[in-house]
Design a protein around this motif. Structure first.
Motif, mmCIF file in Angstrom:
data_model
loop_
_atom_site.group_PDB
_atom_site.id
_atom_site.type_symbol
_atom_site.label_atom_id
_atom_site.label_comp_id
_atom_site.label_asym_id
_atom_site.label_seq_id
_atom_site.Cartn_x
_atom_site.Cartn_y
_atom_site.Cartn_z
ATOM 1 N N ILE A 40 -6.291 2.851 6.447
ATOM 2 C CA ILE A 40 -4.968 3.436 6.660
ATOM 3 C C ILE A 40 -4.350 3.968 5.379
ATOM 4 O O ILE A 40 -3.246 4.477 5.386
ATOM 5 C CB ILE A 40 -4.004 2.416 7.283
ATOM 6 N N GLY A 41 -5.073 3.836 4.276
ATOM 7 C CA GLY A 41 -4.546 4.302 3.004
ATOM 8 C C GLY A 41 -4.753 5.785 2.789
ATOM 9 O O GLY A 41 -4.386 6.309 1.752
ATOM 10 N N ASP A 42 -5.334 6.452 3.746
ATOM 11 C CA ASP A 42 -5.566 7.883 3.584
ATOM 12 C C ASP A 42 -4.281 8.668 3.800
ATOM 13 O O ASP A 42 -3.214 8.094 4.018
ATOM 14 C CB ASP A 42 -6.651 8.346 4.549
ATOM 15 N N TRP A 121 10.875 -0.539 2.213
ATOM 16 C CA TRP A 121 10.847 -0.632 0.759
ATOM 17 C C TRP A 121 10.768 0.766 0.138
ATOM 18 O O TRP A 121 11.483 1.087 -0.808
ATOM 19 C CB TRP A 121 9.653 -1.462 0.292
ATOM 20 N N ALA A 122 9.900 1.573 0.701
ATOM 21 C CA ALA A 122 9.715 2.918 0.176
ATOM 22 C C ALA A 122 11.027 3.688 0.188
ATOM 23 O O ALA A 122 11.399 4.334 -0.801
ATOM 24 C CB ALA A 122 8.658 3.658 0.985
ATOM 25 N N ASN A 123 11.719 3.601 1.292
ATOM 26 C CA ASN A 123 12.983 4.324 1.397
ATOM 27 C C ASN A 123 14.044 3.740 0.475
ATOM 28 O O ASN A 123 14.833 4.460 -0.123
ATOM 29 C CB ASN A 123 13.479 4.286 2.844
ATOM 30 N N HIS B 35 5.441 9.647 -0.394
ATOM 31 C CA HIS B 35 5.378 9.602 -1.840
ATOM 32 C C HIS B 35 4.878 8.260 -2.335
ATOM 33 O O HIS B 35 3.973 8.173 -3.166
ATOM 34 C CB HIS B 35 6.780 9.878 -2.398
ATOM 35 N N VAL B 36 5.459 7.211 -1.798
ATOM 36 C CA VAL B 36 5.057 5.868 -2.208
ATOM 37 C C VAL B 36 3.621 5.585 -1.784
ATOM 38 O O VAL B 36 2.843 4.987 -2.529
ATOM 39 C CB VAL B 36 6.009 4.813 -1.619
ATOM 40 N N LEU B 37 3.277 6.052 -0.588
ATOM 41 C CA LEU B 37 1.913 5.847 -0.123
ATOM 42 C C LEU B 37 0.915 6.563 -1.019
ATOM 43 O O LEU B 37 -0.162 6.050 -1.296
ATOM 44 C CB LEU B 37 1.757 6.346 1.301
#
Lengths: 144, 144
Positions: A40-42, A121-123, B35-37
DNA sequence: CGGCATCCCGGATGATACTG
DNA sequence: CAGTATCATCCGGGATGCCG
């Protein structure tokens, strides 16, 4: 979740990380965490999951439009991968013109829940990260 | 966290996903989630964060040894990136031979917490995913 | 010890054209 | 509409060698 960070408290976090790593080394020599991350890291997988999670059921081009800049090829590849992993359900209707609908499986939903922490967290910290990066670039420049 | 899934309950998940996507589209045209991903979705970043979170402070080669199969180059690159993002603190001691220690910043710790959900999910469902993949492969083969 | 520079390959991704 | 096939491209990341 509210977290207060003091000098002597990171033990909480340490326990978190240790638990993950420890669990990760039980079964095989291959760490499941890395395995899942590889999946899922793609570039598109998590976006697909998010959009499917947000809308329940989507047709191929609906999903493509929502994501925006994904090529037809990559959306196909990504959805196939997610389907193979049991995260997404694909439903083909025998019609003309064809209609194919996608939705999350229960497993996919559970992943969405697990991911929500990272998403928020990202947001929440996007700006902080951006600032840190600027500061780092400036530091590098002046030292360079 | 215990989650019960029934036919008419995925509204909870939908709200989750919608919230993430909604928040993500506020500020710029660039989605912070993506972006974070892009940052931590690479091969090594999260592993570094996990190991640093588990051990507090690590020297370069200590960290390298713990991760196992990371090349010197990639560990350097990854750590620089994490440092630039304000997730990892780098401390150089003016000694001979040189000593460089790394540890998470508070921001890095907060990311670790956010990630823990995904980490435990990976460990909990690794087998399920593996089975789904096998089933999918078998299905594909028979349909040929 | 820790790190940078260089070279290079393979897989991930994109663009385009064609099809059931 | 929802793909598949093919070719072109790009970049992550490994190997190696040198440096402070």
């Amino acid at each position: 979740m509210h977290v207060t960070i003091t000098d002597n408290q990171p033990l909480v976090f340490r326990a978190e990380a240790q638990k993950i790593l420890q669990d990760a080394q039980t079964a095989a020599s291959i760490c499941p965490v890395r395995h899942v991350l590889d999946r899922i890291g793609d570039k598109w997988s998590l976006l697909c999951i998010l959009h499917l999670g947000a809308t329940d059921t989507l047709r191929f081009n609906e999903l493509r439009k929502q994501i925006g800049d994904v090529s037809q090829r990559m959306l196909t590849v990504t959805l196939r991968s997610l389907e193979a992993d049991g995260l997404v359900q694909r439903h083909v209707y025998a019609e003309v013109p064809p209609r194919v609908e996608y939705q999350l499986t229960p497993l996919g939903h559970s992943l969405l829940v697990a991911f929500s922490g990272l998403g928020t967290w990202a947001n929440a910290h996007a700006q902080e990260v951006a600032q840190a990066r600027q500061a780092f670039a400036a530091r590098e420049k002046s030292e360079g």
